[in-house]
Design an enzyme around this catalytic site. Sequence first.
Site, PDB file in Angstrom:
ATOM      1  CD  GLU A 188      -2.705  -1.190   2.188  1.00  0.00           C
ATOM      2  OE1 GLU A 188      -4.153  -1.797   2.151  1.00  0.00           O
ATOM      3  OE2 GLU A 188      -2.735  -0.745   3.244  1.00  0.00           O
ATOM      4  CB  CYS A 219       6.899  -5.420   8.794  1.00  0.00           C
ATOM      5  SG  CYS A 219       8.268  -4.725   9.699  1.00  0.00           S
ATOM      6  CB  CYS A 222       6.128  -2.605  15.849  1.00  0.00           C
ATOM      7  SG  CYS A 222       7.789  -2.200  15.461  1.00  0.00           S
ATOM      8  CD  GLU A 231      13.620  -0.872   9.774  1.00  0.00           C
ATOM      9  OE1 GLU A 231      14.414  -0.022   9.276  1.00  0.00           O
ATOM     10  OE2 GLU A 231      12.760  -0.490  10.714  1.00  0.00           O
ATOM     11  CB  SER A 258       9.891   3.874  14.720  1.00  0.00           C
ATOM     12  OG  SER A 258       9.576   4.313  13.462  1.00  0.00           O
ATOM     13  CB  CYS A 297       0.944   6.731  11.420  1.00  0.00           C
ATOM     14  SG  CYS A 297       2.361   6.145  12.040  1.00  0.00           S
TER      15      CYS A 297
END
Length: 388
Positions: free
Chosen positions: A109, A129, A133, A184, A237, A359
């Site tokens: 995306e 990813c 997280c 990442e 981050s 986000c």
Amino acid sequence: MSEHIVTPEDASAAPAIKSEKINLLDLNRQAMREFFKTLGEKPFRADQVMKWMYHYCCDDFDEMTDINKVLRGKLKEVAEIRAPEVVEEQRSSDGTIKWAIAVGDQRVETVYIPEDDRATLCVSSQVGCALECKFCSTAQQGFNRNLRVSEIIGQVWRAAKIIGAAKVTGQRPITNVVMMGMGEPLLNLTNVVPAMEIMLDDFGFGLSKRRVTLSTSGVVPALDKLGDMIDVALAISLHAPNDEIRDEIVPINKKYNIETFLAAVRRYIGKSNANQGRVTIEYVMLDHVNDGTEHAHQLAELLKDTPCKINLIPWNPFPGAPYGRSSNSRIDRFSKVLMSYGFTTIVRKTRGDDIDAACGQLAGDVIDRTKRTMRKRMQGEPIAVKAV
């Protein structure tokens, strides 16, 4: 000519594209010149073609009118300009546009965020990813593979072509690119760096190095390599004021803790001109997890030796997530504590959350092939910087 958006039905019906031709979107200027050298052509021909590709979003050699007919014919035999296709478009009430882009049999995306004085494109670097997280939707999809140069710069190319075709609607051209989409970026340096070089190149998109930003969760060896490869703006981050919280919500911290990460950040600042002496700290606000005033004091103490500005990001929910968004009052108190220490502190405005484009909400369509392997490596062996 309006830009055609391929429907999901078209994409599923189309056979896989297999070609032995060189995709020129995979080549930065140095590689492009080397390619033209193999054709017996002078370097300026590479510059001419790049200008057509990126200044005019041209993917048809026959339209390159300052290239002689013989060379155009030769290029058609051995090369192509093939950007990934948009298979779905969603438009937010605030003007944000999210595109699902086909990369092989999966999707990533890309998000276009127009504002009064700029238009930012948020670009993906991987299919999924591996960093897990806990507050990020992409991480919950697992990891499949790195994107190629053509699939990274192709997102910018495709967006520029669409926005260019929509000039009659008053859309702003792309002025900023942030490597903050799926993945990442530092785990795909081999492809991310050449793509960013094309973004910066005057024969590419010609963006200022201060307008191309790479965001990382803290792959320290790769961050040190980045500083020797390219100069772009850096966003960190961080999301936690101490290792205890960060170990839980950003698991790579167990491998490279905050002290190690920030030391690498300071080394990068020492090499970089793009950051104007400071980096951006990204801090997602999770209700009663990392958003107390005591956390703000800890964060200020933690960052006292790291030149930075701080972006506080209201968390954007996704199904199944174990967190809540911090209230405006808690965010305001947190911000005031940081400002009392002299930090420039900005609360990021949420954009595109009604289309899951904000986000932490990007998910795409990922076949998880390597997540468990990457998890084991994060807990034990060092993480290598790998190419496709």
